[in-house]
Design a protein around this motif. Structure first.
Motif, PDB file in Angstrom:
ATOM      1  N   LEU A  13       0.824  -1.209   0.000  1.00  0.00           N
ATOM      2  CA  LEU A  13       0.000   0.000   0.000  1.00  0.00           C
ATOM      3  C   LEU A  13       0.857   1.257   0.000  1.00  0.00           C
ATOM      4  O   LEU A  13       0.509   2.249  -0.656  1.00  0.00           O
ATOM      5  N   SER A  16       2.143   1.709  -3.459  1.00  0.00           N
ATOM      6  CA  SER A  16       1.024   2.160  -4.297  1.00  0.00           C
ATOM      7  C   SER A  16       0.755   3.644  -4.118  1.00  0.00           C
ATOM      8  O   SER A  16       0.399   4.339  -5.077  1.00  0.00           O
ATOM      9  N   SER A  17       0.920   4.140  -2.892  1.00  0.00           N
ATOM     10  CA  SER A  17       0.607   5.542  -2.616  1.00  0.00           C
ATOM     11  C   SER A  17       1.509   6.498  -3.379  1.00  0.00           C
ATOM     12  O   SER A  17       1.153   7.656  -3.600  1.00  0.00           O
ATOM     13  N   GLN A 139      -6.430  -0.984  -2.049  1.00  0.00           N
ATOM     14  CA  GLN A 139      -5.271  -0.356  -2.662  1.00  0.00           C
ATOM     15  C   GLN A 139      -5.609   1.045  -3.159  1.00  0.00           C
ATOM     16  O   GLN A 139      -4.892   2.018  -2.883  1.00  0.00           O
ATOM     17  N   VAL A 142      -6.430   3.465  -0.161  1.00  0.00           N
ATOM     18  CA  VAL A 142      -5.245   3.965   0.539  1.00  0.00           C
ATOM     19  C   VAL A 142      -4.479   4.946  -0.349  1.00  0.00           C
ATOM     20  O   VAL A 142      -3.942   5.956   0.141  1.00  0.00           O
ATOM     21  N   MET A 143      -4.419   4.674  -1.649  1.00  0.00           N
ATOM     22  CA  MET A 143      -3.811   5.641  -2.563  1.00  0.00           C
ATOM     23  C   MET A 143      -4.532   6.980  -2.474  1.00  0.00           C
ATOM     24  O   MET A 143      -3.899   8.049  -2.478  1.00  0.00           O
ATOM     25  N   SER A 144      -5.857   6.937  -2.383  1.00  0.00           N
ATOM     26  CA  SER A 144      -6.633   8.170  -2.284  1.00  0.00           C
ATOM     27  C   SER A 144      -6.364   8.890  -0.974  1.00  0.00           C
ATOM     28  O   SER A 144      -6.198  10.118  -0.939  1.00  0.00           O
ATOM     29  N   ALA A 146      -3.693   8.656   0.844  1.00  0.00           N
ATOM     30  CA  ALA A 146      -2.350   9.216   0.737  1.00  0.00           C
ATOM     31  C   ALA A 146      -2.375  10.487  -0.096  1.00  0.00           C
ATOM     32  O   ALA A 146      -1.667  11.460   0.202  1.00  0.00           O
ATOM     33  N   THR A 249     -10.312  13.393  -3.515  1.00  0.00           N
ATOM     34  CA  THR A 249      -9.541  12.195  -3.196  1.00  0.00           C
ATOM     35  C   THR A 249     -10.128  11.453  -2.009  1.00  0.00           C
ATOM     36  O   THR A 249     -10.135  10.222  -1.964  1.00  0.00           O
TER      37      THR A 249
END
Length: 392
Positions: A13, A16-17, A139, A142-144, A146, A249
């Motif tokens: 994760l 991915s961020s 995924q 958590v990207m959002s 971040a 986001t």
């Protein structure tokens, strides 16, 4: 290696961020950056291009990275990519030349193309079935989240100076030790080049790639143009601009967290229809809203739509791609994803020579409503042929 351990999941994760961070962290800096380079011909266009410029190099490097990791393994390039990320990302803080900054953004793009292809392929390798479906949503969520953190920090740091947000790209170096400690190469059957050459994904995968590119061409107008649009309607604080983009986001994270439950009810095409419908409502709100509140509402709706469509595209490709060529197909997905981001200002900015921003958002809302109808019709006319891909 236990792929269900929190250390493995957290490392995936965190890597991915870096993807979403690479593109939008400096969004709030763009107006001040434009003024700083006002003596350069076409400085406004070049500064706007700096936001999407990494997308071209992500697109070019991802497809190559996908081929390489299918042949040599997933993890050999990851450490190099994380170091290049820090070098290219922080270039805007150190360099005084706009073209040098663009070169640094290109290096940043190459590193993201490698790292994103690797991490998404590892998700497909480590997880299957329901676990994969849940992690795909997690995924993107958590990207959002971040993205919220980094773009909000970017907004506040931009009020100190437009260069300061570039220092946030050192974050990749903090992830490097965890990547070496917790991620392991997945076991694979050794294949001959002849056997791999004969393996193909279903042709529908190319429709997904094209759809992802179009999706990003339309959506990426938000981080590129919303800062300028908010300035036009009287919003002067860079922090407020950062909060508006971060709000999109945040709601992307909300819908991504819910993706697995929605996927239990709806098929891939239905989710795309829902996502495009939410995006259409968002663009209507922005087009007809001459206030910060209406633009903020549009950002929330846009986030909800994209938060569904991104994991939906990822998971669909994971379902379709054979394990032997999974890296290549996910590399292609990454290529079309970021090719859309790169093309977005090149395709849409010329329309601003004879359209206002609000009128452009209005037209794009009509396009999004049309895409909604297309996916609804596609579902109703051909609900059966793709049952294996849409199985629960």
């Amino acid at each position: 290696m236990n792929s269900q351990s929190w250390q493995v999941k957290a490392t995936l994760l965190l890597v991915s961020s870096l993807t979403i961070m690479s593109m939008i962290t400096i969004s709030a800096s763009l107006p001040d950056m434009t003024r700083s380079f006002s003596d350069i011909p076409n400085s406004e266009g070049l500064v706007k291009l700096s936001l999407s410029f990494p997308g071209l190099f992500i697109a070019l490097s991802a497809i190559v990275a996908g081929i390489i990791i299918d042949r040599t393994g997933r993890l050999k390039l990851l450490g190099i990519a994380l170091v290049l990320y820090a070098l290219g990302g922080t270039s805007g803080y150190w360099l005084n030349n706009l073209y040098g900054i663009l070169a640094g953004r290109a290096l940043l793009g190459i590193s993201v193309g490698i790292s994103m292809t690797i991490v998404t392929t590892l998700v497909a390798d480590y997880y299957q079935g329901k676990s994969r479906q849940q992690f795909a949503g997690l995924q993107i969520a958590v990207m959002s989240l971040a993205g919220i953190l980094f773009i909000t920090l970017g907004g506040f740091l931009a009020d100190i100076g437009w260069r300061v947000p570039f220092l946030l790209y050192f974050f990749s170096l903090l992830i490097l030790p965890a990547a070496y400690l917790h991620l392991k190469e997945p076991k694979r059957e050794r294949e001959t080049s002849d056997s791999v050459r004969g393996i193909r994904s279903p042709r529908i995968i190319w429709l997904i790639f094209a759809n992802v590119m179009l999706m990003w061409i339309i959506f990426f107008i938000i981080p590129v143009q919303i800062p300028f649009y908010l300035k036009e309607i009287g919003v002067e604080k860079n922090a407020m601009i950062g909060v508006a983009i971060a709000a999109s986001t945040l709601f992307s994270a909300v819908s991504s967290f819910s993706y697995s439950r929605i996927r239990d009810i709806l098929g891939f095409r239905q989710i795309f229809a829902l996502g495009y419908f939410l995006m259409a409502l968002a663009f209507v709100s922005i087009a007809f809203g001459n206030s910060y509140g209406m633009v903020l509402l549009g950002m929330l709706l846009a986030g909800l739509g994209m938060g569904l469509m991104i994991p939906n595209a990822n998971l669909w490709v994971m379902h379709l791609a054979p394990q032997e060529i999974r890296g290549k197909e996910i590399g292609r997905l990454t290529t079309f994803w970021f090719l859309g981001q790169f093309l977005s200002p090149l395709v849409l900015l010329p329309f601003l020579n004879f359209l206002t921003l609000s009128r452009l958002f209005h037209i794009l809302a009509m396009v999004l409503f049309g895409l909604t109808i297309i996916f609804v019709i596609w579902y109703w006319l051909a609900p059966k042929p793709y049952v294996p891909e849409e199985s629960k």
